[in-house]
Design a protein around this motif. Structure first.
Motif, PDB file in Angstrom:
ATOM      1  N   TYR A  14      -9.847  -6.302   0.066  1.00 19.24           N
ATOM      2  CA  TYR A  14     -10.249  -6.322   1.462  1.00 19.24           C
ATOM      3  C   TYR A  14     -10.548  -7.712   2.025  1.00 19.24           C
ATOM      4  CZ  TYR A  14     -11.297  -1.626  -0.128  1.00 19.24           C
ATOM      5  OH  TYR A  14     -11.234  -0.398  -0.705  1.00 19.24           O
ATOM      6  N   PHE A  33      -9.314  -3.922  14.853  1.00 17.30           N
ATOM      7  CA  PHE A  33      -8.179  -3.112  14.405  1.00 17.30           C
ATOM      8  C   PHE A  33      -8.692  -1.731  14.014  1.00 17.30           C
ATOM      9  CE2 PHE A  33      -6.253  -7.013  14.640  1.00 17.30           C
ATOM     10  CZ  PHE A  33      -5.048  -7.158  13.988  1.00 17.30           C
ATOM     11  N   GLU A  35      -8.266  -0.231  11.388  1.00 15.81           N
ATOM     12  CA  GLU A  35      -8.650  -0.237   9.966  1.00 15.81           C
ATOM     13  C   GLU A  35      -9.980  -0.944   9.720  1.00 15.81           C
ATOM     14  OE1 GLU A  35      -4.479   0.153  10.693  1.00 15.81           O
ATOM     15  OE2 GLU A  35      -5.621  -1.667  10.993  1.00 15.81           O
ATOM     16  N   ARG A  52     -11.725  -5.185   6.750  1.00 17.23           N
ATOM     17  CA  ARG A  52     -10.436  -4.610   7.156  1.00 17.23           C
ATOM     18  C   ARG A  52      -9.857  -3.851   5.974  1.00 17.23           C
ATOM     19  NH1 ARG A  52      -7.359  -8.166  10.883  1.00 17.23           N
ATOM     20  NH2 ARG A  52      -8.963  -7.258  12.188  1.00 17.23           N
ATOM     21  N   HIS A  54      -7.154  -1.260   4.043  1.00 18.75           N
ATOM     22  CA  HIS A  54      -5.712  -1.094   4.024  1.00 18.75           C
ATOM     23  C   HIS A  54      -5.393   0.249   4.661  1.00 18.75           C
ATOM     24  CE1 HIS A  54      -5.505  -4.580   1.446  1.00 18.75           C
ATOM     25  NE2 HIS A  54      -6.395  -4.030   0.646  1.00 18.75           N
ATOM     26  N   LYS A  55      -4.208   0.382   5.224  1.00 15.63           N
ATOM     27  CA  LYS A  55      -3.825   1.650   5.861  1.00 15.63           C
ATOM     28  C   LYS A  55      -3.969   2.788   4.858  1.00 15.63           C
ATOM     29  CE  LYS A  55      -0.709  -0.054   9.424  1.00 15.63           C
ATOM     30  NZ  LYS A  55      -1.384   0.354  10.614  1.00 15.63           N
ATOM     31  N   GLY A  56      -4.549   3.889   5.330  1.00 15.51           N
ATOM     32  CA  GLY A  56      -4.728   5.054   4.467  1.00 15.51           C
ATOM     33  C   GLY A  56      -6.084   5.091   3.779  1.00 15.51           C
ATOM     34  N   GLN A  57      -6.818   3.976   3.798  1.00 13.36           N
ATOM     35  CA  GLN A  57      -8.133   3.967   3.169  1.00 13.36           C
ATOM     36  C   GLN A  57      -9.190   4.400   4.178  1.00 13.36           C
ATOM     37  OE1 GLN A  57      -8.253  -0.105   1.642  1.00 13.36           O
ATOM     38  NE2 GLN A  57      -8.081   0.734  -0.417  1.00 13.36           N
ATOM     39  N   THR A  58     -10.335   4.834   3.645  1.00  9.96           N
ATOM     40  CA  THR A  58     -11.423   5.291   4.503  1.00  9.96           C
ATOM     41  C   THR A  58     -12.689   4.529   4.165  1.00  9.96           C
ATOM     42  OG1 THR A  58     -12.228   6.998   2.990  1.00  9.96           O
ATOM     43  CG2 THR A  58     -10.425   7.611   4.500  1.00  9.96           C
ATOM     44  N   GLU A 138       3.484  -1.963  15.919  1.00  9.25           N
ATOM     45  CA  GLU A 138       3.276  -0.517  15.836  1.00  9.25           C
ATOM     46  C   GLU A 138       4.151   0.221  16.840  1.00  9.25           C
ATOM     47  OE1 GLU A 138      -0.955  -0.138  16.328  1.00  9.25           O
ATOM     48  OE2 GLU A 138      -1.356  -0.565  14.207  1.00  9.25           O
ATOM     49  N   GLU A 141       7.656   0.212  15.517  1.00 11.46           N
ATOM     50  CA  GLU A 141       7.789   1.179  14.417  1.00 11.46           C
ATOM     51  C   GLU A 141       7.879   2.602  14.946  1.00 11.46           C
ATOM     52  OE1 GLU A 141       5.325   2.619  10.455  1.00 11.46           O
ATOM     53  OE2 GLU A 141       4.801   0.721  11.396  1.00 11.46           O
TER      54      GLU A 141
END
Length: 199
Positions: A14, A33, A35, A52, A54-58, A138, A141
Motif C-alpha cells: 500500500y 480515489f 480505493e 490507497r 489495490h482494486k478489489g481490496q477492502t 476508467e 475502459e
C-alpha cells in the motif's frame, strides 16, 4: 507538499500519504480515489492520512500503526467523507456513520513507525491531474468493455441468423427431395394416369 510512504516496500504494498497542513488535506479530500481509506486520530490535531488500497481490496485488509499510546484512530472509505461549505478548511464529516470505524491503539509500535519513516518521500503532486487521468482511463475502459459487449452480441446475433438460415435451407432441401421423389415415382405414369390417381 504531500508525504508518501510505503507500508511494505519489498512487497510493493500500500501507498500511504498525507498532507503537510490543512490546506493540503483539503486537496486530498477533494481529489481522492475510490480505493482510498481516510485515517485521523480522534479528538486530536493530526494529519489526515490516506491508504490507497489495490482494486478489489477492502478496509478489512489493513493493520494500524501509530506514534503515540492510547489513541483512537478513526477511519472510513474516502467516498464516505462529506465536505460542506460551512466547514473549516481541512474539516470533514461523514455521509454514513455506519461506515466509520474506530480502533483503540493502546501502544505505539515503533517498528511500524520506523519502517514507514524510512520510506518517506516528499512530492508536490498535481492531485487534480492525477484524478482526471484516472477518470479518463476508467471511462476508456468502460467504453472498451461496452464495445466488446456490443461486438459479442452482434456475433451472437449473426450466428443465430446463420443457424436459422441453415435450418431453413435444410428444410427446403428436404421438401425439394420429397418433390423429386414423387416425380421419380410417377415418371413411368402418364399425365392421365396421375390425374386418375388423384380422383
Amino acid at each position: 507538499m504531500v508525504f508518501y510512504f510505503k507500508a511494505r516496500p519489498e512487497a510493493g504494498d500500500y501507498t500511504i500519504f498525507m498532507g503537510l497542513d490543512k490546506f493540503e488535506n483539503e486537496e486530498l479530500i477533494k481529489y481522492g480515489f475510490p480505493e482510498d481509506i481516510w485515517f485521523h486520530v480522534d479528538k486530536m490535531s493530526s494529519a489526515h492520512v490516506y491508504v490507497r488500497l489495490h482494486k478489489g481490496q477492502t478496509i478489512d485488509d489493513m493493520s494500524e500503526g501509530n506514534k503515540v499510546n492510547n489513541v483512537d484512530v478513526v477511519y472510513t472509505p474516502w467516498h464516505n467523507l462529506k465536505k460542506t461549505a460551512s466547514m473549516d478548511v481541512g474539516q470533514v464529516g461523514f455521509h454514513n456513520s455506519k461506515m466509520v470505524r474506530t480502533v483503540r491503539v493502546e501502544k505505539r509500535i515503533n517498528e511500524i513507525v520506523n519502517r514507514l519513516n524510512r520510506t518517506k518521500v516528499e512530492r508536490k503532486p498535481d492531485l487534480k491531474a492525477e484524478r482526471e487521468a484516472v477518470n479518463a482511463a476508467e471511462r476508456a475502459e468502460r467504453k472498451q468493455q461496452l464495445r466488446d459487449k456490443k461486438r459479442r452480441e452482434e456475433i451472437e446475433r449473426l450466428e443465430k441468423e446463420r443457424q436459422a438460415e441453415v435450418r431453413s435451407y435444410k428444410n427446403l432441401m428436404v421438401a425439394e427431395k420429397m418433390t423429386s421423389n414423387k416425380e421419380i415415382a410417377s415418371a413411368n405414369k402418364s399425365l392421365q394416369e396421375l390425374e386418375e390417381d388423384f380422383m
